[in-house]
Design a protein around this motif. Structure first.
Motif, PDB file in Angstrom:
ATOM      1  N   HIS A 197       0.871  -1.384  -0.171  1.00 62.26           N
ATOM      2  CA  HIS A 197      -0.080  -0.053  -0.075  1.00 62.26           C
ATOM      3  C   HIS A 197       0.910   1.063  -0.013  1.00 62.26           C
ATOM      4  O   HIS A 197       2.012   1.004   0.079  1.00 62.26           O
ATOM      5  CB  HIS A 197      -1.020   0.034   1.040  1.00 62.26           C
ATOM      6  CG  HIS A 197      -0.441   0.044   2.490  1.00 62.26           C
ATOM      7  ND1 HIS A 197      -1.003  -0.541   3.835  1.00 62.26           N
ATOM      8  CD2 HIS A 197       0.733   0.870   2.981  1.00 62.26           C
ATOM      9  CE1 HIS A 197      -0.118  -0.111   4.844  1.00 62.26           C
ATOM     10  NE2 HIS A 197       0.791   0.841   4.102  1.00 62.26           N
ATOM     11  N   GLY A 236       0.079   5.377   1.084  1.00 64.06           N
ATOM     12  CA  GLY A 236      -0.926   6.470   1.824  1.00 64.06           C
ATOM     13  C   GLY A 236      -0.323   7.985   1.975  1.00 64.06           C
ATOM     14  O   GLY A 236       0.901   8.227   1.486  1.00 64.06           O
ATOM     15  N   LEU A 255      -5.990  12.026   7.560  1.00 65.08           N
ATOM     16  CA  LEU A 255      -5.524  11.102   8.611  1.00 65.08           C
ATOM     17  C   LEU A 255      -4.067  11.280   9.036  1.00 65.08           C
ATOM     18  O   LEU A 255      -3.138  11.741   8.362  1.00 65.08           O
ATOM     19  CB  LEU A 255      -5.341   9.600   7.756  1.00 65.08           C
ATOM     20  CG  LEU A 255      -6.981   8.866   7.741  1.00 65.08           C
ATOM     21  CD1 LEU A 255      -7.812   9.819   6.710  1.00 65.08           C
ATOM     22  CD2 LEU A 255      -6.850   7.436   7.768  1.00 65.08           C
ATOM     23  N   GLN A 314      -2.816  12.761  -2.676  1.00 64.06           N
ATOM     24  CA  GLN A 314      -3.507  11.811  -3.440  1.00 64.06           C
ATOM     25  C   GLN A 314      -3.037  11.318  -4.754  1.00 64.06           C
ATOM     26  O   GLN A 314      -2.972  10.253  -5.681  1.00 64.06           O
ATOM     27  CB  GLN A 314      -4.950  11.919  -3.281  1.00 64.06           C
ATOM     28  CG  GLN A 314      -5.475  12.009  -2.037  1.00 64.06           C
ATOM     29  CD  GLN A 314      -5.539  10.864  -1.059  1.00 64.06           C
ATOM     30  OE1 GLN A 314      -5.481   9.516  -1.907  1.00 64.06           O
ATOM     31  NE2 GLN A 314      -5.510  10.567  -0.040  1.00 64.06           N
ATOM     32  N   ASP A 351     -10.146   2.972   3.980  1.00 69.18           N
ATOM     33  CA  ASP A 351      -9.163   3.446   5.094  1.00 69.18           C
ATOM     34  C   ASP A 351      -9.190   2.789   6.308  1.00 69.18           C
ATOM     35  O   ASP A 351     -10.457   2.524   7.001  1.00 69.18           O
ATOM     36  CB  ASP A 351      -9.384   5.188   5.138  1.00 69.18           C
ATOM     37  CG  ASP A 351      -8.771   5.976   3.896  1.00 69.18           C
ATOM     38  OD1 ASP A 351      -7.679   5.517   3.403  1.00 69.18           O
ATOM     39  OD2 ASP A 351      -9.333   7.179   3.785  1.00 69.18           O
ATOM     40  N   SER A 352      -8.285   2.942   7.171  1.00 70.97           N
ATOM     41  CA  SER A 352      -8.324   2.587   8.534  1.00 70.97           C
ATOM     42  C   SER A 352      -9.249   3.634   9.226  1.00 70.97           C
ATOM     43  O   SER A 352      -9.322   4.716   8.826  1.00 70.97           O
ATOM     44  CB  SER A 352      -7.056   2.371   9.258  1.00 70.97           C
ATOM     45  OG  SER A 352      -6.154   1.457   8.526  1.00 70.97           O
ATOM     46  N   TYR A 366      -4.316   4.283   9.123  1.00 70.00           N
ATOM     47  CA  TYR A 366      -3.529   4.655   7.671  1.00 70.00           C
ATOM     48  C   TYR A 366      -4.701   5.128   6.545  1.00 70.00           C
ATOM     49  O   TYR A 366      -5.744   4.519   6.572  1.00 70.00           O
ATOM     50  CB  TYR A 366      -2.852   3.377   7.381  1.00 70.00           C
ATOM     51  CG  TYR A 366      -1.799   2.792   8.201  1.00 70.00           C
ATOM     52  CD1 TYR A 366      -1.270   3.347   9.177  1.00 70.00           C
ATOM     53  CD2 TYR A 366      -1.393   1.333   7.975  1.00 70.00           C
ATOM     54  CE1 TYR A 366      -0.269   2.795   9.931  1.00 70.00           C
ATOM     55  CE2 TYR A 366      -0.470   0.770   8.515  1.00 70.00           C
ATOM     56  CZ  TYR A 366       0.123   1.592   9.728  1.00 70.00           C
ATOM     57  OH  TYR A 366       1.088   0.976  10.576  1.00 70.00           O
ATOM     58  N   ASN A 367      -4.147   6.124   5.890  1.00 68.79           N
ATOM     59  CA  ASN A 367      -4.878   6.458   4.661  1.00 68.79           C
ATOM     60  C   ASN A 367      -4.309   5.454   3.480  1.00 68.79           C
ATOM     61  O   ASN A 367      -3.736   5.796   2.664  1.00 68.79           O
ATOM     62  CB  ASN A 367      -4.552   7.925   4.288  1.00 68.79           C
ATOM     63  CG  ASN A 367      -4.967   8.059   2.920  1.00 68.79           C
ATOM     64  OD1 ASN A 367      -3.888   8.652   2.142  1.00 68.79           O
ATOM     65  ND2 ASN A 367      -6.052   7.981   2.563  1.00 68.79           N
ATOM     66  N   GLY A 389      -6.823   3.221   1.999  1.00 65.76           N
ATOM     67  CA  GLY A 389      -7.904   2.648   1.180  1.00 65.76           C
ATOM     68  C   GLY A 389      -8.215   3.279  -0.290  1.00 65.76           C
ATOM     69  O   GLY A 389      -7.488   4.321  -0.604  1.00 65.76           O
ATOM     70  N   SER A 408     -12.912   6.098   1.207  1.00 66.19           N
ATOM     71  CA  SER A 408     -12.682   6.646   2.642  1.00 66.19           C
ATOM     72  C   SER A 408     -13.807   6.200   3.535  1.00 66.19           C
ATOM     73  O   SER A 408     -14.561   5.250   3.243  1.00 66.19           O
ATOM     74  CB  SER A 408     -12.881   8.189   2.371  1.00 66.19           C
ATOM     75  OG  SER A 408     -14.386   8.448   2.227  1.00 66.19           O
ATOM     76  N   TYR A 425     -11.649   7.346  -3.738  1.00 66.42           N
ATOM     77  CA  TYR A 425     -10.598   8.399  -4.091  1.00 66.42           C
ATOM     78  C   TYR A 425     -10.398   8.576  -5.505  1.00 66.42           C
ATOM     79  O   TYR A 425      -9.851   7.594  -6.250  1.00 66.42           O
ATOM     80  CB  TYR A 425      -9.143   8.195  -3.350  1.00 66.42           C
ATOM     81  CG  TYR A 425      -9.224   8.462  -1.903  1.00 66.42           C
ATOM     82  CD1 TYR A 425      -9.148   9.832  -1.378  1.00 66.42           C
ATOM     83  CD2 TYR A 425      -9.431   7.114  -0.964  1.00 66.42           C
ATOM     84  CE1 TYR A 425      -9.223   9.723   0.000  1.00 66.42           C
ATOM     85  CE2 TYR A 425      -9.418   7.639   0.419  1.00 66.42           C
ATOM     86  CZ  TYR A 425      -9.327   8.812   0.970  1.00 66.42           C
ATOM     87  OH  TYR A 425      -9.220   8.893   2.433  1.00 66.42           O
TER      88      TYR A 425
END
Length: 800
Positions: A705, A707, A713, A724, A754-755, A767-768, A770, A773, A779
């Motif tokens: 992943h 982020g 976040l 992003q 996302d977490s 964590y970002n 995902g 969201s 996203y």
């Protein structure tokens, strides 16, 4: 003049997920402060200004300071681009990342240590600009003379200079009181916390290690770039130690709005009202067009335009034109892409409340599901009467939580256990599932979940993915629109062994008959879920076990060394090790001669011995013992799956890149159909994977992943992007390295959503990472990158 290279060993790297997840130690570092020294140009190399700040290096001389050296990197003095016009020079660092998987700048004092204890609550600060073409994930390692060390990280975007800082002590002080507002996962329950003071400066994000250093004896600092796909560069100036501003006592208060979003930051895609959520939902549903697949896809997501292979009705691996592929049930070449954690189990966060334990359903002895993978535990009215506050710090993080009797009160859960954080059990709430009910409504019980399941599959097909990744809710197994990867854990009351670094827990003792019983029980349960479906690609069993680490022979063979100290009467693996060595050497004297030891008898050997590592012959025997241990594990798992799921692939154990000793990987390749790895880096760097040519087995990336903190976040995850758009670019570049590698048959991103902002209830990961969201809003840059990647994936893969 550039300093000569400083010879450093390969860094120690451990990743936590979970996946996260995911945690570990890196290469140690530090810095020192003594009397002020002059460089050859007469400029103070360590200008001590006042107790509030000590400037270590301002780079205004005509030579690089002797305290600075480079490893697989170069440095030179350049005209400064900092906004402070009084600074005329800075240090440009070029990291040779393409050819080297570890490259760094190292700062080491001329004398023993720096003493910054008079500053009090201290932070290390840098002015950093990025004049290159790519964002730079910069790892900061600091250590003191007592052996304390930490690793923090930050993404430096392309652009002008900004101030980046890392706290060294004070604000992170460990407290025995979980309600005190200290910045520490053990107190807040967050893997990464918000800044403890306001400002425009950028905080390095905690990754692993201690929170507080001994400021009277700081020893080394390092700024490194690791496993990058491009050469990177930064311009560095004004390295200094500053007194941290006063801590905002409310830095953990009201972090989360009623939708579960970061409350204090606005960002693209943020939802401000239920009407806005509804409008975004309807707009997306029109765009998805009920999930029509890409034109070049077969029924099962294979390459409809590629060379046809024999069809067996199930997935199988095959090497075609020198590249490994899977073949789908209809005979089309197939490359697996998808997202992990398509389930609600990991969307819950601790609220700070608990109940009387006697009112909560407890685990049964034969449970096959880990606590972080279980279904929702209903909290009875009887339990609700016992609800009580156990952490005001946690409870104060939320602007809003519903009452159990409110319309969204059905989204509470209970965690009976946690891996880390201040609360080892307690009430949890899912803003994500609450938002699903807000989006789709509830015309009948759980109707919003059925709509979510349909939309999720529509998304996967519309975005071009070919599978549902690991830890997909079994509810998706009968969708018959997109293939899926099943999973299971072998859990039970069998004996264990230790590698000495058991992050997620001890490893199973496969020579204990109970392990085989539990492996069969697991395989039987998965078979019941998958029902011999051709849509099931195969099965992952277990995840990121601490098999051993490669930075030293002691850590690589930790399982052998630790098991040899055990009494064979209590350890079936030790009993097997004794048997193997007796068969080889017969006489204990022969073993002592070979190993350089002085064990008195085989009885003493069986009782437990500390041998250390003395010579190469001993290492050869350790490899033999380790191989026997690993092969027994994989043989039992493979046998259980063959008995209950003979038509499906055994996809291995998902090695963490910090825990994949060569003996275990070879054992996996002997029994698994596909070998799986979780690899949290920028991509498949060229040196790491050269062993695959010798192994010549199909492989898959189970997790990766990238982020960013741009969406509010507090932790980007294990690999950091600038924003992003940068995250989407890096995702596509990672996947292209997998598509281009002839040994890989796919990769899965971790994770779908996302977490939680306040951390997963099991381990605090916030964590970002995902594709969507917490409001289930995609996203847009990630979706665009996925469509671009998948549109050309098969033709790119097939290129000669």
């Amino acid at each position: 003049m550039m300093c000569s290279s400083y010879k450093l060993d390969r860094p120690i790297t451990l990743f936590l997920k979970t996946s996260v997840l995911s945690v570990a130690a890196l290469f140690l570092i530090a810095c020192q402060d003594k009397a002020v020294d002059k460089d050859p140009a007469g400029t103070p190399a360590q200008a001590q200004t006042a107790a509030a700040e000590q400037v270590l290096f301002d780079f205004e001389g005509d030579q690089l300071p002797a305290e600075i050296s480079f490893f697989n990197a170069q440095g030179s003095l350049v005209k400064s681009s900092a906004s402070d016009t009084s600074a005329s020079q800075a240090l440009k660092v070029k990291y040779n990342s393409v050819d080297h998987e570890y490259t760094s700048l190292v700062i080491q004092p001329k004398s023993d240590t720096w003493n910054w204890s008079d500053i009090g609550d201290a932070s290390l600060a840098f002015d950093i600009a990025n004049d290159g073409e790519h964002s730079v994930q910069l790892f900061l390692d600091v250590s003191d003379a007592k052996g304390n060390n930490f690793t923090r990280s930050v993404s430096v975007p392309v652009g002008k200079s900004r101030v980046y800082y890392s706290k060294l002590s004070g604000h992170d002080m460990v407290s025995a009181n979980p309600d005190s507002k200290v910045e520490l996962n053990a107190a807040s329950g967050l893997r990464g916390n918000p800044p403890t003071w306001s400002g425009d400066d950028v905080q390095f994000i905690w990754m692993w290690g201690v929170m507080n250093l001994d400021l009277s004896a700081v020893k080394r600092i390092s700024l490194s770039v690791q496993y990058a796909l491009h050469d990177k560069e930064i311009t560095l100036d004004n390295i200094r130690v500053i007194k941290s501003p006063a801590m905002n006592k409310d830095f953990l208060v009201n972090l989360v709005d009623k939708f579960g979003q970061p409350a204090k930051v606005d960002f693209a895609g943020k939802i401000h009202s239920e009407a806005e959520l509804q409008a975004a939902t309807q707009s997306e549903l029109k765009e998805l067009n009920n999930g029509a697949p890409l034109a070049d896809r077969s029924t099962f997501g294979g390459w409809k335009n590629g060379p046809k292979q024999p069809a067996t009705g199930y997935f199988y691996p095959k090497k075609v034109d020198g590249k490994w592929w899977l073949v789908d049930p209809e005979g089309y070449l197939y490359f697996a892409t998808g997202l992990d954690i398509i389930r609600l189990a990991n969307a819950y966060t601790m609220t700070g409340y608990d109940y009387d334990a006697s009112t909560i359903e407890q685990r049964s002895a034969d449970d096959l599901t880990p606590e972080d993978s279980k279904g929702k535990i209903l909290i009875s009215e009887e339990a609700q009467k016992t609800r009580h506050l156990v952490s005001k710090t946690r409870a104060d993080m939320f602007e809003w939580l519903p009452k159990h009797t409110d319309p969204l009160g059905n989204h509470y859960d209970y965690n009976r256990d946690a891996h880390s954080g201040p609360l080892l059990k307690g009430e949890a709430f899912s803003f994500y599932s609450a938002n699903l009910e807000r989006k789709y409504g509830e015309t009948e019980p759980d109707s919003y979940l059925r709509q979510w399941e349909k939309v999720t599959v529509d998304r996967m097909l519309n975005w071009g993915f070919t599978s549902l990744g690991n830890w997909t809710d079994p509810k998706f197994y009968n969708n018959q629109r997109i293939p899926y990867f099943a999973n299971g854990w072998i859990i039970g009351n069998f004996k264990t062994v230790s590698s000495g670094n058991d992050f997620w827990g001890g490893l199973p003792d496969p020579f204990d008959p109970v392990f085989k019983e539990r492996a069969l029980a697991t395989a039987k349960a998965i078979a019941a879920e998958t029902k011999n479906s051709p849509w099931c690609v195969g099965v992952f069993i277990d995840n990121e076990k601490s098999w051993g680490r490669s930075e030293s022979k002691e850590s690589e063979y930790g399982i052998v060394l630790n098991t040899l100290t055990r009494d064979g009467a209590d350890s079936p693996t030790k009993n097997k090790f004794t048997q193997l060595m007796k068969e080889k050497y017969v006489d204990i004297a022969a073993l002592n001669t070979a190993w350089g030891t002085s064990v008195g008898s085989w009885d003493a050997f069986q009782k437990g011995v500390k041998t250390g590592i003395n010579n190469d012959v001993q290492l050869q025997d350790f490899s033999l013992l380790f191989t026997q241990y690993a092969e027994e594990y994989f043989k039992i798992v493979e046998g259980a799956l063959t008995q209950y799921m003979p038509n499906h692939l055994y996809l291995g154990v998902r090695f963490a890149d910090w825990g994949m000793p060569k003996d275990v990987v070879k054992a996996a390749a002997k029994y698994a159909d596909v070998v799986s790895y979780n690899f949290y880096k920028e991509g498949l760097t060229k040196n790491k994977w050269t062993f695959l040519a010798e192994l010549d087995k199909p492989s898959i990336i189970g997790e990766f992943h990238i982020g960013t903190t741009e969406s509010g976040l507090f932790h980007p995850g294990l690999v950091h992007a600038a924003n992003q758009e940068d995250r989407a670019k890096m995702y596509k570049e990672y996947m292209e390295t997998v598509v281009d590698n002839p040994y890989f048959i796919g990769a899965h991103w971790f994770q779908y959503m996302d977490s939680p902002v306040t951390g997963r209830s099991y381990d605090g990961e916030n964590y970002n990472v995902g594709f969507v969201s917490v409001t289930d809003t995609p996203y847009a840059p990630m979706v665009k990158a996925a469509k671009e990647l998948h549109g050309e994936m098969y033709t790119r893969r097939a290129k000669k």
